[in-house]
Scaffold this motif. Structure first.
Motif, PDB file in Angstrom:
ATOM      1  N   PHE A  91       0.831  -1.208   0.000  1.00  0.00           N
ATOM      2  CA  PHE A  91       0.000   0.000   0.000  1.00  0.00           C
ATOM      3  C   PHE A  91       0.866   1.259   0.000  1.00  0.00           C
ATOM      4  O   PHE A  91       0.617   2.212  -0.744  1.00  0.00           O
ATOM      5  CB  PHE A  91      -0.924  -0.008   1.216  1.00  0.00           C
ATOM      6  CG  PHE A  91      -1.834   1.181   1.295  1.00  0.00           C
ATOM      7  CD1 PHE A  91      -2.959   1.257   0.501  1.00  0.00           C
ATOM      8  CD2 PHE A  91      -1.551   2.239   2.160  1.00  0.00           C
ATOM      9  CE1 PHE A  91      -3.810   2.361   0.560  1.00  0.00           C
ATOM     10  CE2 PHE A  91      -2.385   3.342   2.229  1.00  0.00           C
ATOM     11  CZ  PHE A  91      -3.516   3.402   1.426  1.00  0.00           C
ATOM     12  N   VAL A  92       1.908   1.250   0.831  1.00  0.00           N
ATOM     13  CA  VAL A  92       2.814   2.400   0.888  1.00  0.00           C
ATOM     14  C   VAL A  92       3.513   2.594  -0.457  1.00  0.00           C
ATOM     15  O   VAL A  92       3.683   3.721  -0.935  1.00  0.00           O
ATOM     16  CB  VAL A  92       3.837   2.212   2.012  1.00  0.00           C
ATOM     17  CG1 VAL A  92       4.902   3.308   1.976  1.00  0.00           C
ATOM     18  CG2 VAL A  92       3.139   2.203   3.371  1.00  0.00           C
ATOM     19  N   ALA A  93       3.923   1.476  -1.076  1.00  0.00           N
ATOM     20  CA  ALA A  93       4.560   1.577  -2.391  1.00  0.00           C
ATOM     21  C   ALA A  93       3.611   2.165  -3.413  1.00  0.00           C
ATOM     22  O   ALA A  93       4.020   2.928  -4.302  1.00  0.00           O
ATOM     23  CB  ALA A  93       5.038   0.198  -2.841  1.00  0.00           C
ATOM     24  N   GLY A  94       2.321   1.834  -3.334  1.00  0.00           N
ATOM     25  CA  GLY A  94       1.348   2.402  -4.249  1.00  0.00           C
ATOM     26  C   GLY A  94       1.221   3.904  -4.091  1.00  0.00           C
ATOM     27  O   GLY A  94       1.113   4.645  -5.072  1.00  0.00           O
ATOM     28  N   ILE A  95       1.251   4.377  -2.833  1.00  0.00           N
ATOM     29  CA  ILE A  95       1.158   5.816  -2.598  1.00  0.00           C
ATOM     30  C   ILE A  95       2.396   6.534  -3.120  1.00  0.00           C
ATOM     31  O   ILE A  95       2.322   7.621  -3.708  1.00  0.00           O
ATOM     32  CB  ILE A  95       0.979   6.089  -1.091  1.00  0.00           C
ATOM     33  CG1 ILE A  95      -0.383   5.558  -0.617  1.00  0.00           C
ATOM     34  CG2 ILE A  95       1.103   7.574  -0.783  1.00  0.00           C
ATOM     35  CD1 ILE A  95      -0.617   5.710   0.870  1.00  0.00           C
ATOM     36  N   ALA A 192       0.698 -18.049   0.558  1.00  0.00           N
ATOM     37  CA  ALA A 192       1.451 -17.051  -0.209  1.00  0.00           C
ATOM     38  C   ALA A 192       0.589 -16.449  -1.312  1.00  0.00           C
ATOM     39  O   ALA A 192       0.670 -15.245  -1.603  1.00  0.00           O
ATOM     40  CB  ALA A 192       2.708 -17.683  -0.796  1.00  0.00           C
ATOM     41  N   ALA A 193      -0.265 -17.266  -1.938  1.00  0.00           N
ATOM     42  CA  ALA A 193      -1.168 -16.753  -2.967  1.00  0.00           C
ATOM     43  C   ALA A 193      -2.122 -15.724  -2.380  1.00  0.00           C
ATOM     44  O   ALA A 193      -2.380 -14.663  -2.978  1.00  0.00           O
ATOM     45  CB  ALA A 193      -1.948 -17.902  -3.593  1.00  0.00           C
ATOM     46  N   ARG A 194      -2.660 -16.019  -1.207  1.00  0.00           N
ATOM     47  CA  ARG A 194      -3.556 -15.055  -0.544  1.00  0.00           C
ATOM     48  C   ARG A 194      -2.838 -13.733  -0.293  1.00  0.00           C
ATOM     49  O   ARG A 194      -3.379 -12.655  -0.581  1.00  0.00           O
ATOM     50  CB  ARG A 194      -4.046 -15.645   0.776  1.00  0.00           C
ATOM     51  CG  ARG A 194      -4.726 -14.631   1.671  1.00  0.00           C
ATOM     52  CD  ARG A 194      -5.325 -15.294   2.904  1.00  0.00           C
ATOM     53  NE  ARG A 194      -4.357 -15.947   3.750  1.00  0.00           N
ATOM     54  CZ  ARG A 194      -3.651 -15.339   4.705  1.00  0.00           C
ATOM     55  NH1 ARG A 194      -3.799 -14.028   4.893  1.00  0.00           N
ATOM     56  NH2 ARG A 194      -2.816 -16.016   5.467  1.00  0.00           N
ATOM     57  N   LEU A 195      -1.633 -13.807   0.229  1.00  0.00           N
ATOM     58  CA  LEU A 195      -0.899 -12.580   0.535  1.00  0.00           C
ATOM     59  C   LEU A 195      -0.587 -11.790  -0.730  1.00  0.00           C
ATOM     60  O   LEU A 195      -0.691 -10.551  -0.748  1.00  0.00           O
ATOM     61  CB  LEU A 195       0.401 -12.931   1.266  1.00  0.00           C
ATOM     62  CG  LEU A 195       0.232 -13.513   2.671  1.00  0.00           C
ATOM     63  CD1 LEU A 195       1.587 -13.912   3.244  1.00  0.00           C
ATOM     64  CD2 LEU A 195      -0.469 -12.520   3.586  1.00  0.00           C
ATOM     65  N   LEU A 196      -0.216 -12.468  -1.795  1.00  0.00           N
ATOM     66  CA  LEU A 196       0.105 -11.770  -3.038  1.00  0.00           C
ATOM     67  C   LEU A 196      -1.137 -11.116  -3.651  1.00  0.00           C
ATOM     68  O   LEU A 196      -1.063  -9.999  -4.174  1.00  0.00           O
ATOM     69  CB  LEU A 196       0.746 -12.728  -4.031  1.00  0.00           C
ATOM     70  CG  LEU A 196       2.197 -13.124  -3.719  1.00  0.00           C
ATOM     71  CD1 LEU A 196       2.687 -14.179  -4.697  1.00  0.00           C
ATOM     72  CD2 LEU A 196       3.105 -11.897  -3.778  1.00  0.00           C
ATOM     73  N   HIS A 197      -2.258 -11.797  -3.598  1.00  0.00           N
ATOM     74  CA  HIS A 197      -3.493 -11.201  -4.125  1.00  0.00           C
ATOM     75  C   HIS A 197      -3.874  -9.952  -3.327  1.00  0.00           C
ATOM     76  O   HIS A 197      -4.208  -8.909  -3.898  1.00  0.00           O
ATOM     77  CB  HIS A 197      -4.637 -12.210  -4.091  1.00  0.00           C
ATOM     78  CG  HIS A 197      -4.532 -13.280  -5.127  1.00  0.00           C
ATOM     79  ND1 HIS A 197      -4.319 -12.995  -6.459  1.00  0.00           N
ATOM     80  CD2 HIS A 197      -4.625 -14.648  -5.045  1.00  0.00           C
ATOM     81  CE1 HIS A 197      -4.281 -14.131  -7.150  1.00  0.00           C
ATOM     82  NE2 HIS A 197      -4.461 -15.131  -6.321  1.00  0.00           N
ATOM     83  N   TRP A 198      -3.815 -10.052  -2.009  1.00  0.00           N
ATOM     84  CA  TRP A 198      -4.178  -8.895  -1.193  1.00  0.00           C
ATOM     85  C   TRP A 198      -3.130  -7.791  -1.297  1.00  0.00           C
ATOM     86  O   TRP A 198      -3.465  -6.603  -1.213  1.00  0.00           O
ATOM     87  CB  TRP A 198      -4.377  -9.339   0.256  1.00  0.00           C
ATOM     88  CG  TRP A 198      -5.665 -10.103   0.423  1.00  0.00           C
ATOM     89  CD1 TRP A 198      -6.647 -10.272  -0.511  1.00  0.00           C
ATOM     90  CD2 TRP A 198      -6.103 -10.795   1.587  1.00  0.00           C
ATOM     91  NE1 TRP A 198      -7.672 -11.040  -0.007  1.00  0.00           N
ATOM     92  CE2 TRP A 198      -7.379 -11.373   1.287  1.00  0.00           C
ATOM     93  CE3 TRP A 198      -5.574 -11.017   2.845  1.00  0.00           C
ATOM     94  CZ2 TRP A 198      -8.088 -12.126   2.206  1.00  0.00           C
ATOM     95  CZ3 TRP A 198      -6.290 -11.771   3.766  1.00  0.00           C
ATOM     96  CH2 TRP A 198      -7.528 -12.314   3.456  1.00  0.00           C
ATOM     97  N   ALA A 199      -1.879  -8.156  -1.488  1.00  0.00           N
ATOM     98  CA  ALA A 199      -0.847  -7.135  -1.683  1.00  0.00           C
ATOM     99  C   ALA A 199      -1.056  -6.396  -3.001  1.00  0.00           C
ATOM    100  O   ALA A 199      -0.849  -5.171  -3.077  1.00  0.00           O
ATOM    101  CB  ALA A 199       0.542  -7.782  -1.651  1.00  0.00           C
ATOM    102  N   ALA A 200      -1.473  -7.124  -4.043  1.00  0.00           N
ATOM    103  CA  ALA A 200      -1.766  -6.473  -5.322  1.00  0.00           C
ATOM    104  C   ALA A 200      -2.934  -5.502  -5.178  1.00  0.00           C
ATOM    105  O   ALA A 200      -2.920  -4.393  -5.728  1.00  0.00           O
ATOM    106  CB  ALA A 200      -2.075  -7.522  -6.391  1.00  0.00           C
ATOM    107  N   ALA A 201      -3.958  -5.916  -4.430  1.00  0.00           N
ATOM    108  CA  ALA A 201      -5.083  -5.008  -4.177  1.00  0.00           C
ATOM    109  C   ALA A 201      -4.629  -3.796  -3.374  1.00  0.00           C
ATOM    110  O   ALA A 201      -5.054  -2.656  -3.644  1.00  0.00           O
ATOM    111  CB  ALA A 201      -6.199  -5.751  -3.432  1.00  0.00           C
ATOM    112  N   ALA A 202      -3.758  -4.016  -2.397  1.00  0.00           N
ATOM    113  CA  ALA A 202      -3.250  -2.907  -1.591  1.00  0.00           C
ATOM    114  C   ALA A 202      -2.412  -1.955  -2.429  1.00  0.00           C
ATOM    115  O   ALA A 202      -2.481  -0.726  -2.260  1.00  0.00           O
ATOM    116  CB  ALA A 202      -2.427  -3.448  -0.425  1.00  0.00           C
ATOM    117  N   LEU A 203      -1.599  -2.488  -3.345  1.00  0.00           N
ATOM    118  CA  LEU A 203      -0.808  -1.634  -4.234  1.00  0.00           C
ATOM    119  C   LEU A 203      -1.716  -0.746  -5.089  1.00  0.00           C
ATOM    120  O   LEU A 203      -1.472   0.470  -5.223  1.00  0.00           O
ATOM    121  CB  LEU A 203       0.066  -2.503  -5.129  1.00  0.00           C
ATOM    122  CG  LEU A 203       0.914  -1.767  -6.170  1.00  0.00           C
ATOM    123  CD1 LEU A 203       1.994  -0.942  -5.486  1.00  0.00           C
ATOM    124  CD2 LEU A 203       1.536  -2.762  -7.159  1.00  0.00           C
TER     125      LEU A 203
END
Length: 484
Positions: A91-95, A192-203
């Motif tokens: 999320f921070v990287a997205g900002i 790991a798939a769950r974390l990557l999907h949610w990280a992509a949404a956060a980005l």
């Protein structure tokens, strides 16, 4: 069983299988663990409940004795904070991501928004194609380097104390790590798939949030630049790329004339920037955020299912040996010699073999030898029963005959019912002869093996006067596994 219990079971299994000489965890320790677990869970408990409780009890005592093992178990527990950190950092990287082609301009053709959309569409296509790629033997995208890296870091594989332990303990820890990495892989892959999907949404959320936050303090100007594309082509591209946002918000996509004005800098900046920003945000939400959240929740469901059902191979020989005493009380093993007066040293070896292969609580009954030719008139005392496995004991020095030795094995099998019959051939008297060499010993084994193989038998050869308990245990486990 669940992930926590499976980790303990895998650790104890590694100790009990790697410690072949019983220096780390003695027969008495193993018997204690089985008795204590049986008392706790009760005789009506399921096999997995007994195995899990036994492993937890054993691991408590083993961890007190061997700090490197305790550390290895602690390290291999999944570290949840890493998953939270990955999502927050995304999320921070997205900002903080690169300002769109400049501090106060939104370049419609420049990353990051269109780049994020394209990247996610590629990911969706690969996910849809993964079953076909696996069927064709191609690279499994669903187990890519990012997932493996997360599993290794959060799963603690890279922080193991392998060098702190030497000898049998070091071997056991290495076995533990390898076994757990294999058994936990399905759980860790879904996690790991769950974390990557949610990280992509956060980005994606971070990118949109950054645009809106900067839009409060700055006046965005919408523009676009291209060496190869004209306004009509850009309009077609945006009509496809921003269609989801236009459908949801009702805002129109800039026309060709408006795009020409944006390129020349003649468009009303504030109004167009706000409209385009809303279109971009809505499109990102529909194409990236919502699908990624749904994919993450799907992976979470798969993870929960797998986490509660980690396969610890309860049907393998090791666990079957652990379960024998629990399922039917202490195992009762009947040894039936055929035309063989068992010497005292060989009898001691038989006792050691039974304790090693069937547990310290196993009881042993050695019947009187069946005389040569007596296989057709066996008394009940010389026959297997439902109390436990039977061992047909032969002397390697004897010459095997189909009508005698093989018929005796057939008779025992017919009477054993569901219980296994193990064929054990003692080499001690034959190997003790001074004129016997390895070639003659091997030749003798081949004769016995060939005869018994005709009846589906697979004998275990052992020098009972000086038995290699680890090797014999492995052989007996193999026969019992085949019989079951």
């Amino acid at each position: 069983m669940n992930e926590h219990d499976a980790l303990a079971v895998t650790a104890v299994r590694a100790i009990e299988t790697a410690d072949r000489e019983r220096t780390l965890w003695t027969d008495a320790d193993r018997s204690w663990a089985s008795r204590a677990a049986a008392e706790v869970v009760g005789e009506r408990a399921d096999s997995d409940a007994f195995v899990a409780r036994r492993a937890r009890l054993a691991l408590e005592r083993l961890s007190e004795r061997y700090p490197p093992l305790r550390k290895a178990v602690a390290v291999l527990h999944w570290r949840r904070w890493i998953g939270i950190a990955i999502i927050v950092l995304a999320f921070v990287a997205g900002i903080a991501i690169d300002r769109l082609a400049g501090g106060r301009q939104i370049n419609l053709l420049a990353p990051p928004v269109l780049g994020v959309l394209a990247w996610n569409l590629v990911v969706y296509a690969l996910l849809l194609a993964s079953p076909l790629l696996r069927a064709l033997g191609a690279h499994d995208f669903a187990r890519g380097p990012l997932r493996r890296a997360i599993a290794r870091v959060a799963g603690g594989i890279d922080r193991l104390p392998r060098r702190e332990a030497k000898g049998p303990l070091g071997k056991a820890i290495t076995t533990f790590v390898d076994d757990w990495s294999r058994r936990a892989a399905p759980v860790y892959n879904a996690r790991a798939a769950r974390l990557l999907h949610w990280a992509a949404a956060a980005l994606a959320c971070g990118i949109v949030a950054g645009l809106y936050v900067r839009g409060i303090a700055f006046e965005y100007r919408v523009t676009w630049e291209s060496t190869f594309l004209d306004a009509a082509t850009v309009h077609r591209i945006l009509s496809i790329a921003l269609a989801p946002g236009a459908f949801v918000t009702g805002f129109p996509i800039p026309s060709v004339d408006e795009l020409n004005a944006m390129r020349l800098g003649a468009s009303p900046a504030a109004a167009n920037a706000a409209t385009v920003l809303h279109l971009l945000a809505a499109t990102v939400a529909i194409v990236v955020v919502v699908p990624r959240l749904l994919l993450g929740f799907t992976a979470w469901g798969i993870e929960k299912h797998r986490r509660a059902r980690v396969d610890v191979a309860l049907t393998d020989p090791y666990h079957q040996r652990v379960l024998r005493g629990f399922r039917g009380g202490p195992v009762r093993v009947k040894v039936i010699p055929y035309s063989y007066r068992v010497p005292p040293d060989a009898l001691t070896g038989v006792q050691s073999v039974v304790r090693r292969a069937f547990g310290g609580s196993a009881s042993l009954v050695v019947t009187s030898p069946v005389e040569y030719g007596g296989e057709d008139a066996l008394t009940p005392a010389s026959l297997p029963d439902e109390g436990g496995p039977a061992i047909a004991l032969f002397n390697l020095s004897a010459t095997p005959e189909r009508e005698a030795h093989a018929a005796f094995v057939d008779r025992l099998r017919a009477a054993a019912g569901q219980q296994p019959v193990i064929i054990l051939i003692d080499e001690s008297t034959f190997a003790g002869r001074s004129e016997v060499d390895t070639a003659r010993l091997d030749e003798r084994r081949k004769i016995w093996h060939a005869l018994l193989a005709e009846r589906g038998g697979n004998p275990v050869f052992a020098n009972l006067a000086n038995p290699d308990l680890a090797a014999i245990e492995s052989e007996i486990d193999s026969r019992l596994s085949t019989a079951s």
